[in-house]
Design a protein around this motif. Structure first.
Motif, PDB file in Angstrom:
ATOM      1  N   VAL A 190      79.683  -0.857  27.042  1.00 26.67           N
ATOM      2  CA  VAL A 190      79.907  -2.118  27.760  1.00 26.67           C
ATOM      3  C   VAL A 190      80.930  -2.944  26.993  1.00 26.67           C
ATOM      4  CG1 VAL A 190      78.839  -4.244  28.570  1.00 26.67           C
ATOM      5  CG2 VAL A 190      77.588  -2.101  28.738  1.00 26.67           C
ATOM      6  N   LEU A 191      81.969  -3.395  27.702  1.00 28.07           N
ATOM      7  CA  LEU A 191      83.001  -4.241  27.106  1.00 28.07           C
ATOM      8  C   LEU A 191      82.742  -5.700  27.465  1.00 28.07           C
ATOM      9  CD1 LEU A 191      86.195  -2.153  27.971  1.00 28.07           C
ATOM     10  CD2 LEU A 191      84.839  -2.081  25.892  1.00 28.07           C
ATOM     11  N   SER A 192      83.116  -6.586  26.570  1.00 24.35           N
ATOM     12  CA  SER A 192      82.910  -8.016  26.789  1.00 24.35           C
ATOM     13  C   SER A 192      83.985  -8.580  27.720  1.00 24.35           C
ATOM     14  CB  SER A 192      82.966  -8.756  25.452  1.00 24.35           C
ATOM     15  OG  SER A 192      84.289  -8.733  24.945  1.00 24.35           O
ATOM     16  N   VAL A 193      83.798  -9.811  28.113  1.00 23.06           N
ATOM     17  CA  VAL A 193      84.758 -10.500  28.988  1.00 23.06           C
ATOM     18  C   VAL A 193      86.116 -10.603  28.295  1.00 23.06           C
ATOM     19  CG1 VAL A 193      85.253 -12.680  30.150  1.00 23.06           C
ATOM     20  CG2 VAL A 193      82.933 -11.773  30.158  1.00 23.06           C
ATOM     21  N   GLU A 194      86.113 -10.908  27.004  1.00 21.12           N
ATOM     22  CA  GLU A 194      87.364 -11.033  26.255  1.00 21.12           C
ATOM     23  C   GLU A 194      88.117  -9.705  26.222  1.00 21.12           C
ATOM     24  OE1 GLU A 194      84.364 -12.126  24.916  1.00 21.12           O
ATOM     25  OE2 GLU A 194      84.750 -14.180  25.529  1.00 21.12           O
ATOM     26  N   ASP A 195      87.367  -8.602  26.050  1.00 26.42           N
ATOM     27  CA  ASP A 195      87.996  -7.282  26.048  1.00 26.42           C
ATOM     28  C   ASP A 195      88.637  -6.976  27.395  1.00 26.42           C
ATOM     29  OD1 ASP A 195      87.162  -6.864  23.443  1.00 26.42           O
ATOM     30  OD2 ASP A 195      85.359  -5.754  24.028  1.00 26.42           O
ATOM     31  N   VAL A 196      87.959  -7.331  28.468  1.00 30.04           N
ATOM     32  CA  VAL A 196      88.495  -7.082  29.811  1.00 30.04           C
ATOM     33  C   VAL A 196      89.755  -7.913  30.034  1.00 30.04           C
ATOM     34  CG1 VAL A 196      88.023  -7.212  32.285  1.00 30.04           C
ATOM     35  CG2 VAL A 196      86.224  -6.496  30.727  1.00 30.04           C
ATOM     36  N   LYS A 197      89.739  -9.155  29.594  1.00 37.36           N
ATOM     37  CA  LYS A 197      90.931 -10.004  29.740  1.00 37.36           C
ATOM     38  C   LYS A 197      92.093  -9.457  28.920  1.00 37.36           C
ATOM     39  CE  LYS A 197      88.578 -14.251  31.025  1.00 37.36           C
ATOM     40  NZ  LYS A 197      88.230 -15.623  30.665  1.00 37.36           N
ATOM     41  N   SER A 198      91.795  -8.912  27.743  1.00 34.84           N
ATOM     42  CA  SER A 198      92.845  -8.299  26.918  1.00 34.84           C
ATOM     43  C   SER A 198      93.432  -7.078  27.616  1.00 34.84           C
ATOM     44  CB  SER A 198      92.287  -7.884  25.559  1.00 34.84           C
ATOM     45  OG  SER A 198      91.843  -8.992  24.836  1.00 34.84           O
ATOM     46  N   LEU A 199      92.567  -6.271  28.219  1.00 33.27           N
ATOM     47  CA  LEU A 199      93.049  -5.102  28.962  1.00 33.27           C
ATOM     48  C   LEU A 199      93.914  -5.522  30.145  1.00 33.27           C
ATOM     49  CD1 LEU A 199      89.933  -2.753  29.072  1.00 33.27           C
ATOM     50  CD2 LEU A 199      92.111  -2.321  27.938  1.00 33.27           C
ATOM     51  N   ALA A 200      93.522  -6.593  30.808  1.00 31.44           N
ATOM     52  CA  ALA A 200      94.275  -7.068  31.974  1.00 31.44           C
ATOM     53  C   ALA A 200      95.672  -7.538  31.579  1.00 31.44           C
ATOM     54  CB  ALA A 200      93.523  -8.188  32.668  1.00 31.44           C
ATOM     55  N   ALA A 201      95.832  -7.979  30.333  1.00 29.33           N
ATOM     56  CA  ALA A 201      97.129  -8.467  29.874  1.00 29.33           C
ATOM     57  C   ALA A 201      98.082  -7.331  29.496  1.00 29.33           C
ATOM     58  CB  ALA A 201      96.936  -9.395  28.676  1.00 29.33           C
ATOM     59  N   LEU A 202      97.562  -6.098  29.348  1.00 28.38           N
ATOM     60  CA  LEU A 202      98.411  -4.967  28.995  1.00 28.38           C
ATOM     61  C   LEU A 202      99.311  -4.586  30.164  1.00 28.38           C
ATOM     62  CD1 LEU A 202      95.842  -2.608  27.221  1.00 28.38           C
ATOM     63  CD2 LEU A 202      97.645  -3.948  26.144  1.00 28.38           C
ATOM     64  N   PRO A 203     100.468  -3.996  29.870  1.00 29.39           N
ATOM     65  CA  PRO A 203     101.319  -3.519  30.961  1.00 29.39           C
ATOM     66  C   PRO A 203     100.683  -2.294  31.631  1.00 29.39           C
ATOM     67  CG  PRO A 203     102.395  -3.180  28.826  1.00 29.39           C
ATOM     68  CD  PRO A 203     101.093  -3.860  28.571  1.00 29.39           C
TER      69      PRO A 203
END
Length: 175
Positions: free
Chosen positions: A120-133
């Motif tokens: 399980v990934l945290s909200v911050e991890d998901v937001k970081s992934l969303a910022a990747l190209p």
């Protein structure tokens, strides 16, 4: 209207299959979104090969129980009204689709994500992934990086030809 038992079993099997195929499943709270907004989100997701599902958490947990890698997954994030975003091709795409939509629609909030290994990934991890190209953007950057020395070399070779042409052009104008 309540779902019949056989429909629930079909849904559990479908969600189980989506979990098995998906590299990353993003969970988002969608309460406060209108039907029209959810339809727009689905259209955006379909263009990116991301599949969205709105399923009762109880049925999702049953689907996870049927998958060996998800047996020990932390279940504390499976609360509230959740929307599940699956993508079998790209790990980052579900997070990016939801993040882009959330920029305009503040009612959509990330809750977390589940990897293919059941982590399980945290909200911050998901937001970081969303910022990747995206994969396509990374491929374009790679091609540009590989092509840069070649185009530089071509410019150097063309520089001599341009120099000669400039001299001939200046000579022709002076006559």
């Amino acid at each position: 209207m309540a779902l019949k038992r056989d429909k629930k079993e079909e849904l559990v099997a479908e969600v189980s299959e989506l979990f098995k195929k998906s590299k990353l499943t993003v969970l988002a709270n969608y309460s406060g979104l209108s039907v029209k907004q959810i339809q727009e989100l689905r259209r955006n997701a379909n263009s990116n090969q991301t599949k969205l599902k709105v399923v009762k958490n109880r049925l999702v947990l049953k689907a996870m129980d049927s998958i060996e890698t998800f047996k020990d997954t932390d279940r504390s994030v499976f609360k509230e009204q959740l929307l599940y975003a699956f993508n079998p091709e790209d790990e980052v795409a579900p997070a990016q689709v939801l993040a882009n939509f959330a920029k305009k629609n503040k009612a959509l909030e990330f809750v977390g994500a589940v990897t293919a290994e059941g982590e399980v990934l945290s909200v911050e991890d998901v937001k970081s992934l969303a910022a990747l190209p995206s994969k396509d953007q990374l491929r374009g950057q790679l091609v540009g990086t590989i092509a840069a020395p070649l185009s530089g070399f071509a410019n150097v070779l063309a520089g001599n030809v341009r120099g000669v042409l400039n001299v001939l052009s200046a000579r022709a104008e002076s006559l």
